[in-house]
Design an enzyme around this catalytic site. Sequence first.
Site, PDB file in Angstrom:
ATOM      1  N   CYS A  13      -1.935   0.693  11.320  1.00  0.00           N
ATOM      2  CA  CYS A  13      -2.024  -0.293  10.233  1.00  0.00           C
ATOM      3  C   CYS A  13      -0.731  -1.079  10.075  1.00  0.00           C
ATOM      4  CB  CYS A  13      -2.379   0.401   8.924  1.00  0.00           C
ATOM      5  SG  CYS A  13      -3.960   1.228   9.024  1.00  0.00           S
ATOM      6  N   HIS A  53      -9.136  -5.310   4.877  1.00  0.00           N
ATOM      7  CA  HIS A  53      -8.049  -4.743   5.669  1.00  0.00           C
ATOM      8  C   HIS A  53      -8.304  -4.960   7.152  1.00  0.00           C
ATOM      9  CE1 HIS A  53      -4.959  -2.242   7.148  1.00  0.00           C
ATOM     10  NE2 HIS A  53      -5.469  -1.049   6.931  1.00  0.00           N
TER      11      HIS A  53
END
Lengths: 142, 384
Positions: free
Chosen positions: B81, B329
Amino acid sequence: MTDEASALPAVPFLRFDDAGGAYLQGSRCANCGAVAPGDRVVCNACGARGRTESIRLCEHGNLYSYTIVYRSFPGVRTPFIAAVVELEGGGALKGTLLGVPADPEQIPFGMPVEIVYRGTGQTSAEGRPFVSYYFAPVGALQ
Amino acid sequence: MSDVYIVGIDMIPFGRYPQCTVAGLGAEAALLALDDAGLTIRDMQALYCGNLLEAHLMVGQRILREIGQTGIAAVNTANACATGATAFREGLIAIKAGMYDLVLAVGVEQMGKGLLGGAKRSDGFVEEGVLGSGTMPSMFAQVGIEHSRKYGTSFEQFARVAVKNHHHSTMNPKAMSRRETPLEEVMAAEMISYPNTKLMCSINVDGAAAAVIASESATRRLGLMDRAVRVRASELTSGPYTPHVFALPDFNLVTRNCARLAYDAAGMSIDDVDLIELHDCFATAELVHYENLGLCAAGEAGRLIDSGETALGGRIPVNVSGGLLSKGHPLGATGIANLYEITTHLRTAAEQRQVEGARIGMTHVVGGTHDRGSACVIHILEKA
């Protein structure tokens, strides 16, 4: 017809002894004392080389954290309790907690658990059964 | 060493673009960022591209095919991430090293719906449900429950994070989801991994964001200092050893280590920071990072969300963009999109959701998996 000799471990550090009994292989660093599942040459905690010794991981521990999984990948039966257990003697494992209702009120932190070995219901392409370790409250599945 | 600046930055509205390619989405964001700086691809000396799911497919080069194959260095990064933030940081390092004056950083991702990853191992064995769970909501649920164990943090307190961030999203036209979700609705939503309900999970979306990074001399030469944002800290850490490392990935210590480095580099403390975009991939994550980033003392995160101090208008607003819970996301894009949000506030251009008087902002991303490790990037930005 399957027997213990033909069983496959679900993880590489699950081993079978000569009598077919399952156990969990681990290593302990002689330099810093860190315990890890499986064999290691270099300690991931302190970087010491060639100082790790093979041990059998302790089959008793305490529930550290968990979640109750309701939504998972297709084909996976839910709900189940995905637990993190701290082993006596060091090390921590993730696994599925059996023998406890999927209810936060009935899952006390620090609960003593033991490791039990069970068939997973899954077989390899050659038809050999996969065996895994699970967690259960001490004595719950005897 | 002279400072490094963001002189152009933008993101596309996050959403679902099944008709587009990763390169196309990245190119769109790249052109927006170049336009924001008033520059062209011919001004760029290198491209730093962050993408996770096509990491081996030369996304940076493919973006250049869309916007101009000038032959510059193209670096492709993948770091869970922290992928986009890592790409941005590599560009910044190259400028700090004096190799370039002007570089482009792009973060882009195209994602499917539903849970990330799959169940089956190469030998056909399905670990999920046998060896606990490897899903993202499960890992971050365990992280939240660890906090509950230590400090008594409640399901309701975790759920308040989603209420707050979804409220913020109603003021952000680039967020995927833009609607209020009252506490009762959040708590009654489908339970995914206790205590994270569906409304407490970030949305898998497509997205892209890009930034033009410049040296101090280039920023002055081009007359871009007026809208420039100074990068006061850019730190990257990998997950350090913890006794639980084989069972539960570390998102806490890796963040604490990174925050300490960032505050030291900037010569600041949390008290100097006016707003934060932190990694709320799940509602449980936001609360633990309140403590990891120093917004409150250990054990106080539940009380902090209850107090409203992290909402827009509060002492230290967190995720006024709507956060990953509402924006979505897109893994590789996230780390540059949160730089866009902070920059927008420092330029006093965030309109309805503007944090008044914002001078210093911080971004944080962290990701990983139990069988691999974790990565964390923190940036501290200052109005130039």
